[in-house]
Design a protein around this motif. Sequence first.
Motif, PDB file in Angstrom:
ATOM      1  N   ASP A  33       0.781  -1.424  -0.047  1.00 21.22           N
ATOM      2  CA  ASP A  33       0.022   0.165   0.164  1.00 21.22           C
ATOM      3  C   ASP A  33       0.789   1.274  -0.099  1.00 21.22           C
ATOM      4  OD1 ASP A  33      -2.253  -1.678  -0.041  1.00 21.22           O
ATOM      5  OD2 ASP A  33      -2.584  -1.489   1.963  1.00 21.22           O
ATOM      6  N   VAL A  34       1.642   1.134   0.897  1.00 16.86           N
ATOM      7  CA  VAL A  34       2.846   2.372   0.967  1.00 16.86           C
ATOM      8  C   VAL A  34       3.751   2.816  -0.591  1.00 16.86           C
ATOM      9  CG1 VAL A  34       4.701   3.528   1.792  1.00 16.86           C
ATOM     10  CG2 VAL A  34       3.067   2.246   3.545  1.00 16.86           C
ATOM     11  N   LEU A  35       3.971   1.505  -1.011  1.00 17.27           N
ATOM     12  CA  LEU A  35       4.947   1.650  -2.208  1.00 17.27           C
ATOM     13  C   LEU A  35       4.171   1.688  -3.488  1.00 17.27           C
ATOM     14  CD1 LEU A  35       7.881  -0.534  -0.950  1.00 17.27           C
ATOM     15  CD2 LEU A  35       7.772   2.044  -0.808  1.00 17.27           C
ATOM     16  N   HIS A  36       2.805   1.829  -3.370  1.00 17.29           N
ATOM     17  CA  HIS A  36       2.000   1.600  -4.588  1.00 17.29           C
ATOM     18  C   HIS A  36       2.458   2.553  -5.801  1.00 17.29           C
ATOM     19  CE1 HIS A  36      -1.400   0.305  -7.100  1.00 17.29           C
ATOM     20  NE2 HIS A  36      -1.933   1.472  -7.132  1.00 17.29           N
ATOM     21  N   PRO A  37       2.524   3.827  -5.364  1.00 16.24           N
ATOM     22  CA  PRO A  37       2.734   4.876  -6.405  1.00 16.24           C
ATOM     23  C   PRO A  37       4.195   4.791  -7.062  1.00 16.24           C
ATOM     24  CG  PRO A  37       1.943   6.112  -4.452  1.00 16.24           C
ATOM     25  CD  PRO A  37       2.330   4.608  -4.169  1.00 16.24           C
ATOM     26  N   LEU A  38       5.181   3.995  -6.312  1.00 15.65           N
ATOM     27  CA  LEU A  38       6.468   3.839  -6.855  1.00 15.65           C
ATOM     28  C   LEU A  38       6.476   2.646  -7.765  1.00 15.65           C
ATOM     29  CD1 LEU A  38       9.359   4.437  -7.006  1.00 15.65           C
ATOM     30  CD2 LEU A  38       9.784   3.085  -5.079  1.00 15.65           C
TER      31      LEU A  38
END
Length: 629
Positions: A33-38
């Motif tokens: 969830d945290v690294l979804h944009p990356l």
Amino acid sequence: MARRPLPRILSTGSAQIARSRELARTAADSATDVLHPLITMTRGLRRLASAGRRRWAETPRDRRGPLLFLAASVILVVVLVPYGPLLAVVTLMAAAAWQGRDRTPPAPDGPDESQIQRLQVLYEALVPHFSTAEDPSPLYAHGGDWETVFPTLEFDDSGRVAHLVIRYPAYFPDGQAASRARIEQLLAAKSGRGREYLFDWDEEGNELTVSVLSPLPTDIAAQRFVTAPGETVLGFTDPCRVQRTLPLAFGADRRDVPPVVWRTGIRSTEPHLLAVGQPGSGTSTLLRSIALQALQHGDVLIVEGGGTGEYACLAGREGVLGVEIGLDGALDALEWAAGETERRLVAANRARQAGEPAPEDTKRPLWILLDRPTAFTHLAQSDGHKDPQSFLQVPLRHGRAAAVTVVVAEQFDALDSLSDAVCQHTRARVTLGPASAEQLTAVLGAPPHTTPVDDLPPGRGYARLGSAPVHRLQVPATPDPYDDATSDAHRQAVLDLLPPRSTPADAATAADTETPVETAGPADTAPPIGTETAPGTGTRADAEIPDGAETPADVEAPAAPAAPVAPIESAAPKIIVTKAATPPAATPQTVTPQTVTSRTTVPETALLKRPVLETAAAEGAVAEAAVAE
């Protein structure tokens, strides 16, 4: 040999492993969830790079020079324009985010038209069972809304119901088995036949959960299972029903499968087993699987009433006391088993009274496997003999204390011919093959938790150990290796588990002495281990010899005629064999050769472990005494 204890991580660390897996799964979900944009931008950059490579490969060679000049000009303009590099990076990131978006088509929010029609039909079918005329606001009414009673639903690829939660009114008698059976039968018919459904009734919440069970694996071949002494694997079941798994080999692969383990021994609450099925359902396969597992730590006696030779592969093997297919052999074997049970009880009782441990010969497990014993009932009545099942009363009643286990396999149409002792003392039950709900309830003592189907593979059925829940069961493939219809893989798997062949004691004696031994009469000859006798050929005269009477084994053979060799060499082997074959004096509580028939001489020899040869010094002494006489 002392058993090496299991590693601590396998015996007591299952809960810690489960918690560790849950924490790792939660951490992975949070990181995603945290690294979804990356992750999205990285995927977009990869797609843009791939598109650029494809465009460069598709460009003709004569146009690649102008294309490079144009790209260099654009880069130069971007560098010279104020805030040009920043705007270029922002544009590139936006394009990468757009190209890296998830392009998977979204799943439909609800069921389609065909699924809605199926749910409406199911709702209308439940109206007569879940509604009454006195209910002022019924949940179920003709023409009502199915969405209010089906809060959770899932469909499989074929469009049929795979998981469904049903709400029902509180006045429905969900505690009555007949009411539940009507609803389960209706749901199984309307949701799709040919599948097994699991029904979970929540009486407190007035909800019924319907789940479709996946088929049990049928490719599990016979193999060594990781079990302790006294544990027997009957088959394999659903993962949600048991809290234990066994590592199994599937060719070159290995995976964990939940087993149905039957525990026998002194502390077992279900020391004996009854397996019932239709012809070709796999009851003989179950008995062969049990026999191969029992031979690791005990002795096995097999009595086959069908006479088809399903257990010929076990004849003459180490630990197999006999394989009987005739009436006389079955009577002798079961009579010996009853006497052996009594002998073990008396020996163990004397040891306890003397404050000593039980003898070793009373601790080794003895397994009595009977396949279709009711086939001998009519033959015994017509010949004027006792029913072979009458000898099972002592092993069934006192077998747990004497380390004797009885396993009976019978067909549904012959259940009425089983004796009361078999029906009362076999609390572990197995049913194989297609059967109605009434038949399953009559054998298992409780209805199964799933809907029985008509088409089942061999070895599929249900198992219940005492008062435990009913489990679905799939017996491991243990076919007869001598059957031509058996596959090479399954045949080799069974042959690898068979113990080596044993040598009869008489044959070993004759081979070691290399001298022919004269016999006193036909009664002295005994068939080797595992040989099968035709009905009527066995003799029962040995059982009627009174205690103290002189038997043919006690009478010394007449002197042989003169031979070229010395008299000492010719007389010594004869005396050695005679003395070695004579057992010690019998006591009223001990099973002796005088009380054992000629057909059961092999089991007695295997259990008493009588000596066959003596030392060279003893041979010389006996020979000198014979010459002096």
